[in-house]
Design an enzyme around this catalytic site. Structure first.
Site, mmCIF file in Angstrom:
data_model
loop_
_atom_site.group_PDB
_atom_site.id
_atom_site.type_symbol
_atom_site.label_atom_id
_atom_site.label_comp_id
_atom_site.label_asym_id
_atom_site.label_seq_id
_atom_site.Cartn_x
_atom_site.Cartn_y
_atom_site.Cartn_z
ATOM 1 N N GLU A 113 19.269 14.242 30.164
ATOM 2 C CA GLU A 113 20.502 14.875 29.659
ATOM 3 C C GLU A 113 20.222 16.114 28.816
ATOM 4 O OE1 GLU A 113 24.048 12.944 28.658
ATOM 5 O OE2 GLU A 113 23.463 11.029 29.531
ATOM 6 N N HIS B 295 0.856 -1.185 0.000
ATOM 7 C CA HIS B 295 0.000 0.000 0.000
ATOM 8 C C HIS B 295 0.895 1.239 0.000
ATOM 9 C CE1 HIS B 295 -3.828 -2.066 0.804
ATOM 10 N NE2 HIS B 295 -3.118 -2.882 1.585
#
Length: 421
Positions: free
Chosen positions: A401, A316
């Site tokens: 972080e 598809h």
């Protein structure tokens, strides 16, 4: 076990810090030194990458879902990673480590994250705790605290974030008061990865009581052993994702730390803490890429198996274009962390590239995990399939972080600053 680790070190120590290739390109003859840009890995780097890949596929993936379900800390996997030389890769050779560069550790990190980012985060948190000692510690400190990590599989942690100070590191309240040859530390830390498993912490505390003191001089970095009296370790937090990693709050109540455990000198802590991120953000980005690659692989395999309306999902156009977009993003994210790692390994300041890599890789990890769930449809929402875990695990990459927003602040500052100068 220590002998096994040293053998791993000898095999892997000759890793080069120059050149790499995307995992989907064919090998080509290596360029001669100085001949220009190359994507090719050295043979030793390929071997190191293959070791991490084999470990992730054969030992991490089969048990990752169970660790996610129970939240149990993956001690057997961490010990095995240590035996293979996949932990503590930054520790200098003079202290028994591999002394690897950032690009080398990124190669390892991407592969480990492909298997499970919870396991990868536990390992990467060790690096985060070690780097301040590598860049700011003296010989005696490095020998004592880094050297013993090559003799047995010990853990450490980066102890900076507080309940009221996450992105705003300069706002931390933990205090260090000097009394004679010691510092008395009082305060509370939060969201500390490896907090309950670490043997020692890198701790950032305010040593200058003047609230107007600049951050560059107000904070001091300390090495604090986890069994020091006054260290109170909180309960393990139950998080959305990466559940097998150990995240806790830690209280420091009248903790006495000898002056010998100060890194560089009083007032140098903020610079050390921030400088650490230039070395650790590229591997964090590599971890996000590992998760994104796993999402792409799982989605592609499923699209080549599942049929709807009489044909495979991959046939598809809507799905094939989605997979194409996913492939583009993961390859570009991989290039971004490689550039950031190459810059720091070449001895150049990489703050700009490290933030780009961290921000972009974190974003695409979340996008690809979501897209993978979409390809799986209803199955993707179920725990019997791997992609729902990827979606939960991905989110933290946009937070820890340095959040996605903080990275953009850094990138904008660095970018605009170039034009002003």
């Amino acid at each position: 076990m220590a002998a096994m680790f040293r053998r791993s070190c000898r095999v892997l120590r000759s890793l080069s810090h120059f050149g790499w290739r995307s995992q989907h390109t064919k090998a080509v003859p290596q360029c001669e030194p100085g001949s220009g840009f190359s994507f090719e890995l050295t043979e030793q780097q390929k071997e190191f990458q293959a070791t991490a890949r084999k470990f992730a596929r054969e030992e991490i993936i089969p048990v990752a879902a169970e660790y996610d379900r129970t939240g149990e800390y993956p001690v057997p996997l961490l010990k095995r990673a240590w035996e293979l030389g996949l932990m503590n890769t930054h520790i200098p050779e003079s202290f028994g480590g591999l002394g690897l560069g950032i690009i080398d550790s990124c190669l390892i990190t991407e592969e480990l994250a492909y298997g499970c980012t919870g396991v990868q985060t536990a390992i990467e948190a060790n690096t985060l705790g070690q780097v301040p000692l590598i860049i700011g510690g003296n010989y005696q400190q490095q020998k004592k605290y880094l050297g013993r990590m090559t003799e047995e599989p010990l853990m450490c942690a980066y102890c900076v974030t507080e309940p009221g100070a996450g992105s705003d590191v300069a706002g931390i309240k933990t205090k260090a008061e000097k009394k004679g040859d010691e510092y008395i530390i009082n305060g509370q830390k939060m969201w500390i990865t490896n907090g309950g498993k670490a043997n020692w912490y890198f701790l950032l505390a305010r040593s200058d009581p003047d609230p107007k003191a600049p951050a560059s001089k107000a904070f001091t970095g300390f090495i604090v052993e986890a069994d020091t009296p006054g260290v109170q370790i909180g309960r393990k937090e139950i998080n959305m994702g990466q559940r097998c990693s150990d995240t806790r709050g830690i209280v420091f109540e009248d903790v006495r730390v000898p002056k010998e455990n100060v890194l560089t000198g009083e007032g140098a802590g903020f610079k050390i803490a921030m400088g650490t991120f230039d070395k650790t953000r590229p591997p964090v980005a590599a971890g996000a890429v590992g998760l994104a690659q796993r999402a792409l692989d799982e989605a592609t395999k499923y699209a080549l198996e599942r049929k709807t309306f009489g044909k495979l999902l991959a046939e598809h156009q809507g799905i094939s274009f989605l997979l194409a977009d996913m492939a583009m993003k993961v390859e570009l994210a991989r290039l971004s962390y490689q550039r950031a790692a190459w810059e720091i390994d070449s001895g150049r300041r990489n703050t700009y590239y490290a933030s780009i890599a961290k921000a972009y890789a974190a974003d695409i990890a979340n996008q690809l995990a979501t897209d993978a769930v979409q390809v799986f449809g209803g199955n993707g929402f179920n725990t019997e399939y791997p992609v729902e875990k990827l979606m939960r695990d991905a989110k933290i990459y946009q937070i820890y972080e340095g959040t996605a927003q903080i990275q953009r602040i850094i990138i904008a500052r660095e970018h605009i600053g170039r034009y002003k100068n």
